[in-house]
Write an enzyme that holds these catalytic residues in place. Structure first.
Site, PDB file in Angstrom:
ATOM      1  N   GLY A  68      -3.927   3.002  -3.977  1.00 12.17           N
ATOM      2  CA  GLY A  68      -3.270   2.020  -4.844  1.00 12.17           C
ATOM      3  C   GLY A  68      -4.117   0.780  -5.029  1.00 12.17           C
ATOM      4  N   SER A  69      -3.517  -0.371  -4.855  1.00 13.17           N
ATOM      5  CA  SER A  69      -4.196  -1.633  -5.123  1.00 13.17           C
ATOM      6  C   SER A  69      -5.334  -1.923  -4.164  1.00 13.17           C
ATOM      7  CB  SER A  69      -3.187  -2.784  -5.074  1.00 13.17           C
ATOM      8  OG  SER A  69      -2.270  -2.647  -6.143  1.00 13.17           O
ATOM      9  N   THR A  70      -5.370  -1.263  -3.025  1.00 15.37           N
ATOM     10  CA  THR A  70      -6.464  -1.538  -2.087  1.00 15.37           C
ATOM     11  C   THR A  70      -7.811  -1.148  -2.673  1.00 15.37           C
ATOM     12  OG1 THR A  70      -6.163   0.596  -1.011  1.00 15.37           O
ATOM     13  CG2 THR A  70      -5.012  -1.296  -0.046  1.00 15.37           C
ATOM     14  N   LYS A 114      -8.805  -1.789  -5.572  1.00  9.78           N
ATOM     15  CA  LYS A 114      -9.254  -2.883  -6.442  1.00  9.78           C
ATOM     16  C   LYS A 114     -10.223  -3.794  -5.698  1.00  9.78           C
ATOM     17  CE  LYS A 114      -5.047  -2.746  -9.138  1.00  9.78           C
ATOM     18  NZ  LYS A 114      -3.759  -3.362  -9.370  1.00  9.78           N
TER      19      LYS A 114
END
Length: 189
Positions: free
Chosen positions: A170-172, A174
């Site tokens: 997920g956002s990790t 990014k």
């Protein structure tokens, strides 16, 4: 009657000279580090067959190959000295050297176990790499098991989730993209 008795127990039984009771020597794989890196190293079954981890992935390399001796024999079972003989030499297994640092592996497993307990998570994993070489220095999964007694743990705890389970970061992910962009000077902070 019994499997896996110690040599001391067998000597006691052998002294009794009970007709029909014979001993059969067997080997036993011992994992001195117990649960440290168990899901990575894996384990073998009671028959010596590799069942998980590096043991299974590299089983044929580690095991080598049996040799054989075939010869002509007389009706009474003795080898005929001038008879046909065929021999295949056994091939010893090869050594596998991992890049895992046992002390770091222990420390990472302990840290993951503490976080799993603190957050009441079902499981946790951590992978530690050497950024210069890409070598895997630790690959920890919790819960784990004792490689000397894998049957005592549930099957789900005997695999290495860091290698086997699909995980969507997920956002990790990014953070990785931003770090690369900063490093390449494509963006500024």
């Amino acid at each position: 009657v019994a499997k896996g008795v110690s040599p001391e127990v067998w000597r006691t039984i052998a002294r009794l000279a009970i007709p029909g009771v014979v001993g059969e020597q067997a080997s036993r794989r011992v994992y001195p580090a117990g649960s440290v890196g168990a899901s990575l190293v894996g384990f073998v079954g009671s028959d010596g067959r590799p069942l998980a981890g590096v043991e299974r992935a590299w089983g044929s390399t580690l095991a080598g190959a049996d040799g054989s001796l075939t010869y002509e024999r007389s009706p009474d079972g003795r080898q005929i000295a001038t008879g046909l003989t065929s021999e295949v030499e056994p091939r010893p297994g090869r050594t596998i050297r991992l890049t895992i640092d046992r002390d770091l592996q222990w420390k990472v497993q302990a840290a993951v176990a503490a976080q799993v307990a603190a957050t009441k998570a079902e499981w946790g994993s951590a992978v530690v790499l050497d950024p210069r070489t890409g070598e895997v220095l630790a690959l920890a999964t919790v819960p784990t098991f004792d490689a000397n007694d894998p049957g005592a743990a549930p099957a789900d705890d005997r695999g290495n989730r860091a290698l086997l389970d699909v995980f969507e970061p997920g956002s990790t992910s990014k953070v990785i993209t931003i770090a690369a962009a900063l490093q390449e000077r494509a963006v500024t902070p």
